[in-house]
Design an enzyme around this catalytic site. Structure first.
Site, short mmCIF file in Angstrom:
data_model
loop_
_atom_site.label_atom_id
_atom_site.label_comp_id
_atom_site.label_asym_id
_atom_site.label_seq_id
_atom_site.Cartn_x
_atom_site.Cartn_y
_atom_site.Cartn_z
N THR A 156 4.76 22.11 -16.07
CA THR A 156 6.01 21.45 -16.27
C THR A 156 5.76 20.65 -17.54
OG1 THR A 156 6.46 21.30 -13.99
CG2 THR A 156 7.91 20.04 -15.23
N SER A 199 12.38 24.18 -14.14
CA SER A 199 12.64 25.09 -13.39
C SER A 199 12.42 26.53 -14.30
CB SER A 199 14.12 25.25 -12.73
OG SER A 199 14.41 24.30 -11.86
N THR A 206 0.87 16.26 -11.17
CA THR A 206 -0.06 15.43 -9.96
C THR A 206 -1.32 15.45 -10.38
OG1 THR A 206 1.57 16.53 -8.54
CG2 THR A 206 -0.61 15.78 -7.26
N TRP A 219 5.27 15.16 -14.89
CA TRP A 219 5.31 15.43 -13.45
C TRP A 219 3.95 16.13 -12.97
CZ3 TRP A 219 8.88 12.31 -11.75
CH2 TRP A 219 10.15 12.42 -12.29
N GLN A 263 22.15 12.58 25.44
CA GLN A 263 22.48 13.92 25.33
C GLN A 263 22.34 14.13 23.52
OE1 GLN A 263 26.24 15.03 26.79
NE2 GLN A 263 25.32 15.62 28.57
N PHE A 322 -2.81 20.12 -12.99
CA PHE A 322 -2.21 21.66 -13.30
C PHE A 322 -0.88 21.03 -14.10
CE2 PHE A 322 0.82 24.92 -12.52
CZ PHE A 322 0.15 26.03 -12.70
N ARG A 367 12.01 3.77 23.77
CA ARG A 367 13.19 2.53 23.32
C ARG A 367 14.18 2.73 24.32
NH1 ARG A 367 14.26 -1.70 20.88
NH2 ARG A 367 16.44 -1.93 19.89
N GLU A 389 7.34 22.79 -7.28
CA GLU A 389 6.84 24.39 -6.61
C GLU A 389 7.87 25.25 -6.72
OE1 GLU A 389 3.80 25.41 -6.51
OE2 GLU A 389 2.65 23.82 -6.72
N GLY A 390 8.93 25.04 -7.41
CA GLY A 390 9.99 25.76 -7.35
C GLY A 390 11.09 25.10 -6.46
C1 LIG Z 1 6.19 14.36 -7.33
C2 LIG Z 1 6.11 15.81 -8.28
C3 LIG Z 1 4.86 16.27 -8.47
C4 LIG Z 1 4.68 17.35 -9.38
N1 LIG Z 1 3.70 18.00 -9.78
C5 LIG Z 1 3.55 19.03 -10.86
C6 LIG Z 1 2.45 19.27 -11.25
O1 LIG Z 1 1.34 18.98 -10.79
N2 LIG Z 1 2.32 20.19 -12.36
C7 LIG Z 1 3.42 20.77 -12.66
O2 LIG Z 1 3.30 21.41 -13.76
N3 LIG Z 1 4.79 20.40 -12.30
C8 LIG Z 1 4.71 19.47 -11.34
N4 LIG Z 1 6.04 19.00 -10.98
C9 LIG Z 1 7.25 19.40 -11.63
C10 LIG Z 1 8.17 20.33 -10.82
O3 LIG Z 1 7.60 21.82 -10.49
C11 LIG Z 1 9.57 20.37 -11.37
O4 LIG Z 1 10.00 19.06 -11.23
C12 LIG Z 1 10.35 21.34 -10.69
O5 LIG Z 1 10.14 22.69 -11.27
C13 LIG Z 1 11.80 21.21 -11.39
O6 LIG Z 1 12.01 20.76 -12.62
P1 LIG Z 1 12.88 19.80 -12.94
O7 LIG Z 1 12.75 18.58 -12.20
O8 LIG Z 1 12.61 19.70 -14.33
O9 LIG Z 1 14.43 20.09 -12.54
P2 LIG Z 1 15.35 20.99 -13.40
O10 LIG Z 1 14.64 22.47 -13.61
O11 LIG Z 1 16.04 20.25 -14.56
O12 LIG Z 1 16.40 21.26 -12.09
C14 LIG Z 1 17.39 20.23 -11.94
C15 LIG Z 1 18.32 20.79 -10.74
O13 LIG Z 1 19.00 22.10 -11.36
C16 LIG Z 1 18.77 22.91 -10.55
N5 LIG Z 1 18.63 24.39 -11.25
C17 LIG Z 1 18.00 24.66 -12.22
N6 LIG Z 1 17.97 25.77 -12.86
C18 LIG Z 1 19.07 26.33 -12.02
C19 LIG Z 1 19.83 27.61 -12.42
N7 LIG Z 1 19.47 28.64 -13.14
N8 LIG Z 1 20.57 27.60 -11.36
C20 LIG Z 1 21.03 26.82 -10.53
N9 LIG Z 1 20.35 25.66 -10.42
C21 LIG Z 1 19.56 25.45 -11.16
C22 LIG Z 1 17.34 22.78 -9.91
O14 LIG Z 1 17.56 23.46 -8.58
C23 LIG Z 1 17.70 21.33 -9.55
O15 LIG Z 1 18.31 20.91 -8.41
C24 LIG Z 1 6.17 17.78 -9.92
C25 LIG Z 1 7.40 17.17 -9.72
C26 LIG Z 1 7.32 16.23 -8.95
C27 LIG Z 1 8.52 15.46 -8.28
#
Ligand SMILES: Cc1cc2nc3c(=O)[nH]c(=O)nc-3n(C[C@H](O)[C@H](O)[C@H](O)COP(=O)(O)OP(=O)(O)OC[C@H]3O[C@@H](n4cnc5c(N)ncnc54)[C@H](O)[C@@H]3O)c2cc1C
Lengths: 249, 394
Positions: free
Chosen positions: B138, B144, B170, B168, B290, B135, B279, B374-375
């Protein structure tokens, strides 16, 4: 080929068993029940024999209450064609159960009637051979290997220190041991299909029997193990403890 | 015989499941015990998806299990589907990811937005594992904020030409078919986003394995490069329209992830209980201290809360009334909860907790991906914030 499998609902072997207030039965609250694991070898054998033969019918029989329907449906989900619940409150007496099964199974032209070698709840090893006797059929018990050809069954059983091969004519009764096969898991489609397969319910009357369980007791609690170290370095200490503390060697 | 996992069920949730739901759960649970657990540690260390499991999972019906039987699927309800995800993730988030992508992100959009021909052609092949899907939403600069994506699809003669880069992804390198989301109109117009079914052997399509992952190592994560990829008109998912279409897919996958988080947390809890009882330190099991009991009590409490919330989410989905906001809440809560359980479990295990021989650190590292994909956790916070206040902070 027409194949019958007799199936018992038993507590899961990993279930924590609590003895009931009568001291002679287990407390079933919260206990997970499963098909008797040895009966699963019988189910697998029946399905595989039918698949190999290309046609035929597999029928599962279970003696018990309503809850046994779930156990029967597990067999149907694995691939057995239809199920029969012989409805009764059950009995501890293997002979009474064998009588009820034999009455149901006779005159049905089964080529093979398969059992597990024992049920893991009471370890009696009885019902399979008793049913065979009542039906006047040959019986091979504790099968570890099985082949069917030319109206005959050939079976191998593990005996102390070796294997025994034996053969008999069909129809016959077989009881199955671990190692006979690897029972398949019910597939998700199989689980859905099982809901649509026929499951007949027939009340049966069991005789009073002569056998009674007087008491059950849990084994003494095992003491915690001891880890003396890891790898080769641990061997001298282990030998020392086995020799001087456990006095096992 | 493999060790048998007996689950975590402090409030008798089993009594709220149907016989069929329990049977489905038990099949997946046993399969994970017997086939996945013995190999997952090594697969993780090697950084390889255990491909030999693909046909087994197909045979048992794990792909798109909530889609109709006429396409070779199991036709299960959504609670059963969730339980499959829970049990798979009890094994490993990477294996659950594989099944999530195949079912919720590839089969679901074909079923939801595809033509009859597309459904009839692709769904049985995906259910049987003959085809593996991925899929592609990204992009390097749009994580995001997928609405901003810049991959384009331009009509050309009797087909489409796709250009862009996806990050990214999968299953990206393993896949024989990709669902690619691209803009068919102005780059500024998220309403022009449409989905395309692109066989990965199409000229101009390339996948590159993402190297150096410290999380989800038993999963294929790849970059996809599309350079003048020409597909016929029949590749377009006709009922896809706008960014809400891929978001609908994500709602499906997130629903499964909410269940998956519970599975990972259960695995860590179980490992913690058994380790702490065995353990001995200061002449008594660490379970008799505790501090460790508090860890265990917290884990059990959080798992139990998540179970009931998520079961109700499943019942709402089966009733057809579930909202994406409810899914956001459960994804956010459960994955965060699982991440916390995994971290606490790893700590409880002491030095052994850092080994691949145990499960908790693998789950802990995996869950960091699940927390982000996934968000992200943050984005679900903002989605809920918007729902509560009516004001968007993103
Ligand atoms: C192992 C893996 C598998 C994946 N598989 C798929 C896949 O199959 N298909 C696919 O399409 N995608 C896939 N993804 C992508 C994934 O959905 C994105 O990594 C994710 O949506 C976050 O995007 P980004 O990494 O660009 O982070 P960014 O969007 O750059 O975010 C970086 C940081 O900023 C924060 N942030 C962003 N916007 C805001 C805001 N407006 N306010 C406050 N904070 C914010 C985020 O929460 C995060 O902490 C995969 C990712 C990983 C790690």
């Amino acid at each position: 080929m027409k194949l019958a499998v007799c199936l018992k609902r038993v507590p899961d072997t990993t279930a924590k068993i609590v003895i009931g207030s009568d001291g002679a039965s287990i407390d079933e609250t919260g206990v997970k029940f499963v098909p008797n694991p040895f009966d699963e070898f019988a189910i697998e054998a029946a399905i595989a024999l039918k698949e190999a033969a290309g046609d035929g019918e597999t029928v599962v029989y279970s003696l018990g209450g309503d809850a046994s329907k779930e156990t029967i449906r597990t067999a149907l989900a694995m691939g057995i064609d239809r199920g029969v619940l012989l409805q009764t409150a059950g009995s501890q007496d293997g002979l009474e159960i064998a009588k009820a099964l034999a009455a149901e199974l006779k005159d049905q032209d089964f080529d093979l009637i398969l059992f597990g070698k024992l049920a893991v709840d009471n370890y009696n090893y009885q019902v399979g051979p008793m049913t065979a006797e009542l039906l006047g059929l040959p019986c091979i018990t504790s099968l570890a290997h099985l082949s069917v050809a030319d109206g005959k069954v050939e079976g191998e059983r593990e005996i102390e220190g070796g294997m025994e091969t034996s053969t008999c004519q069909l129809p016959a009764v077989l009881t199955c041991d671990k190692g006979l096969n690897t029972p398949r898991l019910p597939s998700l489609k199989g689980i859905m299909a099982a809901k649509k397969k026929p499951l007949e319910e027939k009340p049966v009357e069991l005789g009073a029997g002569t056998f009674e369980v007087l008491g059950l007791e849990l084994p003494p609690e095992r003491k915690a193990g001891k880890i003396v170290g890891e790898g080769a370095d641990a061997v001298p200490e282990l030998v020392n403890l086995l020799r001087n503390e456990a006095k096992a060697i | 015989m493999a060790n048998k996992f007996s689950g975590v069920d402090f409030y008798d949730m089993d009594s709220l499941l149907s016989e069929e739901e329990r049977a489905v759960r038990d099949t997946v649970r046993t399969w994970v015990d017997e086939q996945l657990m013995p190999i997952i540690g090594d697969a993780y260390v090697e950084g390889k998806f255990p491909e030999q499991l693909i046909p087994q999972m197909a045979e048992l019906g794990f792909y798109g299990a909530n889609l109709p039987e006429r396409y070779g699927c199991a036709g299960l309800n959504n609670v059963s589907y969730g339980l499959i995800m829970q049990e798979l993730e009890r094994g490993d988030s990477g294996i659950r990811s594989f099944a999530s992508v195949q079912g919720a992100l590839v089969m679901y959009p074909i079923h939801e937005f595809g033509s009859d021909e597309q459904r009839d052609h692709w769904l049985p092949r995906l259910a049987s594992g003959e085809d593996i899907g991925c899929f592609g939403l990204t992009e390097p600069d749009y994580g995001s904020n997928p609405a901003g994506l810049i991959t384009t699809a331009r009509e050309d003669g009797d087909g489409w030409v796709l250009n862009g880069t996806k990050m990214w992804i999968t299953n990206g390198s393993q896949a024989s078919v990709a669902i690619i989301w691209a803009k068919t109109g102005e780059i500024s117009d998220p309403a022009s986003i449409r989905g395309f079914i692109v066989p990965t052997d199409t000229t101009g399509f390339a996948a590159r394995d993402q190297k150096g992952k410290l999380s989800l190592r038993a999963s294929d994560t790849s970059e996809l490069i599309l350079e003048d990829v020409r597909v016929p008109a029949s590749a377009l998912l006709p009922k896809s329209s706008g960014v809400k279409s891929p978001l609908m897919c994500l709602t499906q996958a997130r629903y499964g992830i909410a269940w998956g988080g519970i599975g990972a947390a259960m695995a860590c809890f179980e490992e913690s209980v058994s380790y702490s009882q065995n353990r001995i330190m200061f002449d008594r099991p660490i379970a008799q201290t505790q501090l460790q009991q508090e860890r265990l009590a917290n884990m059990l409490t959080e798992i139990t809360k998540a179970q009931f919330m998520t079961l109700q989410l499943g019942r709402l989905k089966d009733a057809g009334t579930m909202t994406p906001f409810q899914v956001s809440l459960a994804k956010r809560n459960n994955v965060n909860m699982a991440t916390e359980c995994a971290r606490e479990a790893r700590r409880l295990l002491g030095a052994n907790g850092i080994l691949a021989e145990y499960n908790s650190m693998r789950h802990m590292a995996n869950l960091e991906s699940v927390y982000t994909y996934e968000g992200t956790h943050d984005m679900h916070t903002l989605i809920l914030g918007q729902k509560i206040t009516g004001l968007s902070a993103f």
